[in-house]
Design a protein around this motif. Structure first.
Motif, PDB file in Angstrom:
ATOM      1  N   THR A  49      -3.774 -15.524  -8.004  1.00 58.72           N
ATOM      2  CA  THR A  49      -4.941 -15.987  -8.758  1.00 58.72           C
ATOM      3  C   THR A  49      -5.511 -14.881  -9.629  1.00 58.72           C
ATOM      4  O   THR A  49      -5.434 -13.700  -9.293  1.00 58.72           O
ATOM      5  N   TRP A  50      -6.088 -15.291 -10.736  1.00 58.66           N
ATOM      6  CA  TRP A  50      -6.848 -14.406 -11.623  1.00 58.66           C
ATOM      7  C   TRP A  50      -8.305 -14.789 -11.496  1.00 58.66           C
ATOM      8  O   TRP A  50      -8.641 -15.969 -11.529  1.00 58.66           O
ATOM      9  N   THR A  51      -9.179 -13.814 -11.348  1.00 56.73           N
ATOM     10  CA  THR A  51     -10.620 -14.088 -11.343  1.00 56.73           C
ATOM     11  C   THR A  51     -11.305 -13.141 -12.317  1.00 56.73           C
ATOM     12  O   THR A  51     -10.848 -12.027 -12.546  1.00 56.73           O
TER      13      THR A  51
ATOM     14  N   ALA B  14       0.497 -17.937 -17.380  1.00 53.25           N
ATOM     15  CA  ALA B  14       1.564 -18.801 -17.874  1.00 53.25           C
ATOM     16  C   ALA B  14       2.946 -18.337 -17.419  1.00 53.25           C
ATOM     17  O   ALA B  14       3.940 -19.018 -17.673  1.00 53.25           O
ATOM     18  N   ILE B  15       3.037 -17.192 -16.729  1.00 48.35           N
ATOM     19  CA  ILE B  15       4.328 -16.693 -16.251  1.00 48.35           C
ATOM     20  C   ILE B  15       4.887 -17.670 -15.217  1.00 48.35           C
ATOM     21  O   ILE B  15       4.193 -18.065 -14.277  1.00 48.35           O
ATOM     22  N   ALA B  16       6.146 -18.050 -15.409  1.00 45.52           N
ATOM     23  CA  ALA B  16       6.786 -19.011 -14.513  1.00 45.52           C
ATOM     24  C   ALA B  16       7.308 -18.321 -13.261  1.00 45.52           C
ATOM     25  O   ALA B  16       7.579 -17.120 -13.271  1.00 45.52           O
ATOM     26  N   GLY B  17       7.452 -19.109 -12.205  1.00 43.83           N
ATOM     27  CA  GLY B  17       8.087 -18.613 -10.993  1.00 43.83           C
ATOM     28  C   GLY B  17       7.140 -18.475  -9.825  1.00 43.83           C
ATOM     29  O   GLY B  17       5.951 -18.761  -9.910  1.00 43.83           O
ATOM     30  N   THR B  18       7.701 -18.013  -8.715  1.00 40.34           N
ATOM     31  CA  THR B  18       6.977 -17.795  -7.473  1.00 40.34           C
ATOM     32  C   THR B  18       6.782 -16.298  -7.283  1.00 40.34           C
ATOM     33  O   THR B  18       7.750 -15.537  -7.371  1.00 40.34           O
TER      34      THR B  18
END
Length: 149
Positions: free
Chosen positions: A70-72, A23-27
């Motif tokens: 990505t999170w896996t 949910a952290i915003a940004g690039t």
């Protein structure tokens, strides 16, 4: 340049909950700093804590994006992994930077006081840059962050 990443403590707390982390915003970006930046793993939390960023032709303040974070997982062994594509290469330029000593990974929101720090590399061991050739930072094949859940 391939190097080891160390997590900032504030990010480690967020990364413990992948739902919160995604949910952290940004690039996700990678900035290069000089040897005079002193890491404070415990207290540094946003990009406004970062000092002594390199400058030079071919380097844009704030660094380059590391696409597709990505999170896996957790996988069958319970491992949770955070990864991204390697940031774009800083193309060789005689007027570039030659004093880079470590890379800073962070989520750029466009405001330094809300751009969350993620990780930093070990010191490169010597000043490095894009003056004599292209300069790149390679993310470890195992990812930015891997942890048992």
């Amino acid at each position: 340049m391939a190097t080891t990443l160390n997590l900032y403590d504030q990010w480690r707390d967020i990364a413990a909950d992948p739902t919160r982390a995604t949910a952290i915003a940004g690039t996700l970006k990678v900035a290069i700093v000089t040897a005079t930046y002193v890491v404070d793993q415990n207290l540094h939390d946003f990009f406004n804590d970062i000092t002594n960023e390199v400058t030079g032709t071919g380097y844009t303040a704030g660094g380059n994006a590391a696409a597709t974070p990505t999170w896996t997982g957790p996988d069958g062994a319970g491992l949770l992994t955070f990864d991204a594509s390697d940031p774009a290469t800083w193309t060789q330029n005689a007027a570039g930077f030659s004093n880079g000593r470590r890379a800073i990974f962070y989520y750029d929101t466009g405001t330094s006081t809300t751009s969350r720090l993620v990780a930093y590399t070990a010191d490169f061991g010597a000043d490095s840059g894009n003056v004599a050739g292209d300069f790149s930072v390679a993310i470890n094949a195992a990812g930015i962050y891997t942890s048992p859940r």
